[in-house]
Design a protein around this motif. Structure first.
Motif, mmCIF file in Angstrom:
data_model
loop_
_atom_site.group_PDB
_atom_site.id
_atom_site.type_symbol
_atom_site.label_atom_id
_atom_site.label_comp_id
_atom_site.label_asym_id
_atom_site.label_seq_id
_atom_site.Cartn_x
_atom_site.Cartn_y
_atom_site.Cartn_z
ATOM 1 N N ARG A 36 -11.069 17.929 17.562
ATOM 2 C CA ARG A 36 -11.665 19.045 16.610
ATOM 3 C C ARG A 36 -13.073 18.992 16.440
ATOM 4 O O ARG A 36 -13.929 20.009 16.363
ATOM 5 C CB ARG A 36 -11.008 19.119 15.276
ATOM 6 C CG ARG A 36 -9.245 19.578 15.313
ATOM 7 C CD ARG A 36 -8.906 19.808 13.964
ATOM 8 N NE ARG A 36 -8.864 18.704 13.141
ATOM 9 C CZ ARG A 36 -7.936 17.909 12.807
ATOM 10 N NH1 ARG A 36 -6.686 18.154 13.637
ATOM 11 N NH2 ARG A 36 -7.837 16.979 12.211
ATOM 12 N N ALA A 39 -15.022 19.779 19.761
ATOM 13 C CA ALA A 39 -14.613 21.356 19.962
ATOM 14 C C ALA A 39 -15.265 22.347 18.956
ATOM 15 O O ALA A 39 -15.877 23.317 19.442
ATOM 16 C CB ALA A 39 -13.121 21.526 19.861
ATOM 17 N N ASP A 40 -16.125 21.709 17.679
ATOM 18 C CA ASP A 40 -16.352 22.703 16.834
ATOM 19 C C ASP A 40 -17.698 23.218 17.277
ATOM 20 O O ASP A 40 -18.590 22.375 17.595
ATOM 21 C CB ASP A 40 -16.539 21.736 15.611
ATOM 22 C CG ASP A 40 -16.929 22.384 14.531
ATOM 23 O OD1 ASP A 40 -18.244 23.200 14.263
ATOM 24 O OD2 ASP A 40 -16.324 22.470 13.479
ATOM 25 N N ARG A 41 -17.936 24.233 17.375
ATOM 26 C CA ARG A 41 -19.049 25.236 18.123
ATOM 27 C C ARG A 41 -20.249 24.869 17.151
ATOM 28 O O ARG A 41 -21.371 25.386 17.589
ATOM 29 C CB ARG A 41 -18.838 26.464 18.372
ATOM 30 C CG ARG A 41 -17.728 26.456 19.258
ATOM 31 C CD ARG A 41 -17.371 28.260 19.720
ATOM 32 N NE ARG A 41 -16.497 28.130 20.738
ATOM 33 C CZ ARG A 41 -16.514 27.957 22.021
ATOM 34 N NH1 ARG A 41 -17.688 27.514 22.641
ATOM 35 N NH2 ARG A 41 -15.372 28.113 22.932
ATOM 36 N N CYS A 47 -15.973 24.264 22.259
ATOM 37 C CA CYS A 47 -15.249 24.310 23.486
ATOM 38 C C CYS A 47 -13.940 25.193 23.048
ATOM 39 O O CYS A 47 -13.483 24.998 21.807
ATOM 40 C CB CYS A 47 -14.792 23.185 24.259
ATOM 41 S SG CYS A 47 -13.977 22.060 23.658
ATOM 42 N N ASP A 48 -13.303 25.990 23.852
ATOM 43 C CA ASP A 48 -11.831 26.246 23.769
ATOM 44 C C ASP A 48 -10.868 25.270 23.837
ATOM 45 O O ASP A 48 -9.900 25.182 23.093
ATOM 46 C CB ASP A 48 -11.489 27.269 24.839
ATOM 47 C CG ASP A 48 -12.285 28.727 24.594
ATOM 48 O OD1 ASP A 48 -12.707 29.282 23.317
ATOM 49 O OD2 ASP A 48 -12.553 29.467 25.650
ATOM 50 N N SER A 69 -8.641 23.778 20.769
ATOM 51 C CA SER A 69 -9.909 23.509 19.714
ATOM 52 C C SER A 69 -9.270 22.984 18.312
ATOM 53 O O SER A 69 -10.111 22.306 17.543
ATOM 54 C CB SER A 69 -10.687 24.529 19.619
ATOM 55 O OG SER A 69 -9.920 25.717 19.062
ATOM 56 N N ALA A 218 -6.011 28.223 20.013
ATOM 57 C CA ALA A 218 -7.314 28.419 20.271
ATOM 58 C C ALA A 218 -8.120 29.710 19.747
ATOM 59 O O ALA A 218 -9.138 29.962 19.671
ATOM 60 C CB ALA A 218 -7.713 28.238 21.838
#
Length: 293
Positions: A36, A39-41, A47-48, A69, A218
């Protein structure tokens, strides 16, 4: 873990983007929290899906691990398979590579103009293989609808498992559906004990459909390769398209072909599209330390 660093690749297939970690060279105990964090934007790489390349378990060229994600592990991702296929084809110099996944082996080869083709295997179409929580003899169109009673906005989806469960609703206009609202409700519908990817498909011609997908774990995505495969199978089963079609997603086009059935069962699904390397770098150690704290 605070002092550790790991190299990463940022890749995408039609805008469906991935952070790729090669755990063959740099081992990492990957937890849901670390996935997580990466993946956190806003605070991570973004990312997905987070993809790991690992040592093969039974004779393939490599094993591909997949986490959405939200940190949860999933079985298959077609766009990621093309990206990992490209990396392994370049790495090995082979004409064909085998990628092991939790859903089974996927074979990747080069196609025209730099595209990658992956063999996604045969679909699962029985209700208990998808799986559904209730028995349906015909999975081409199950009893499920959303919207006002007697005038549903969407109804009677086809359900298919292409390494993960999918429900595909055929609609007149995919842009008219508020998938950000209906997707989460349908993903968690009691009919889907393992949750499901939810797609809306619009048939443009016998060889062309448009597709939008709410991806399990996602959310809305620019492209979902397994959804494109599932939608093709669902469309063929409803006699809406031919077996080889173009699937247009928000991120671009895929070519999907469902091969004819054989005496061994359903035909395999071939998916062809781009696999792009965006950039590479080193993970900030604080991502790993903070997630593990």
């Amino acid at each position: 873990m605070a002092g550790m660093t790991h190299h990463f690749l940022k890749m995408n297939g039609l805008g469906n983007d991935f952070v790729v970690l090669d755990l063959r060279r740099e081992p990492l105990v990957l937890t849901d929290a670390i996935a997580r964090a990466i993946a956190d934007r806003e605070t991570g790489i973004g990312c997905d899906q987070l993809i790991t390349i690992e040592h093969p378990k039974h004779g393939g060229d490599a094993f591909m691990g997949i986490r959405n994600s939200d940190g949860g592990a999933v079985e298959a991702c077609g766009n990621a398979a093309r990206c990992i296929g490209r990396l392994l084809l370049d790495e090995t110099g082979k004409d064909i590579v085998t990628i092991e996944t939790p859903a089974g082996d996927t074979v990747a080869t080069r196609a025209d103009e730099g595209a990658i083709t992956v063999d996604m295997g045969a679909p699962k179409l029985n209700w208990n293989e998808i799986p559904l929580s209730e028995e349906f003899q015909d999975t081409r169109a199950i009893e499920l609808e959303i919207g006002p009673l007697g005038a549903p906005i969407m109804h009677s989806p086809g359900v298919v498992n292409v390494g993960n469960p999918h429900a595909i609703f055929f609609v007149e206009d995919v842009d008219a559906i508020d998938l950000a609202r209906s997707g989460p409700m349908l993903e968690h519908h009691p009919l889907f004990p393992e949750r499901a990817n939810i797609s809306v498909a619009q048939v443009l011609s016998p060889t062309h459909i448009r597709l939008r997908t709410w991806e399990r774990g996602a959310g809305l995505t620019r492209a979902c390769g397994t959804a494109a495969c599932a939608a093709t199978v669902a469309a063929v089963r409803r006699r809406k398209t031919e077996r080889k079609i173009t699937v247009s997603l928000p991120g671009g086009d895929l070519t999907v072909e469902w091969l004819p059935d054989t005496d061994k069962g359903y035909g395999h699904i071939l998916m062809t599209g781009d696999a792009m390397l965006d950039r590479e770098g080193t993970l900030d150690p604080r991502l790993l330390a903070g997630a593990a704290a």
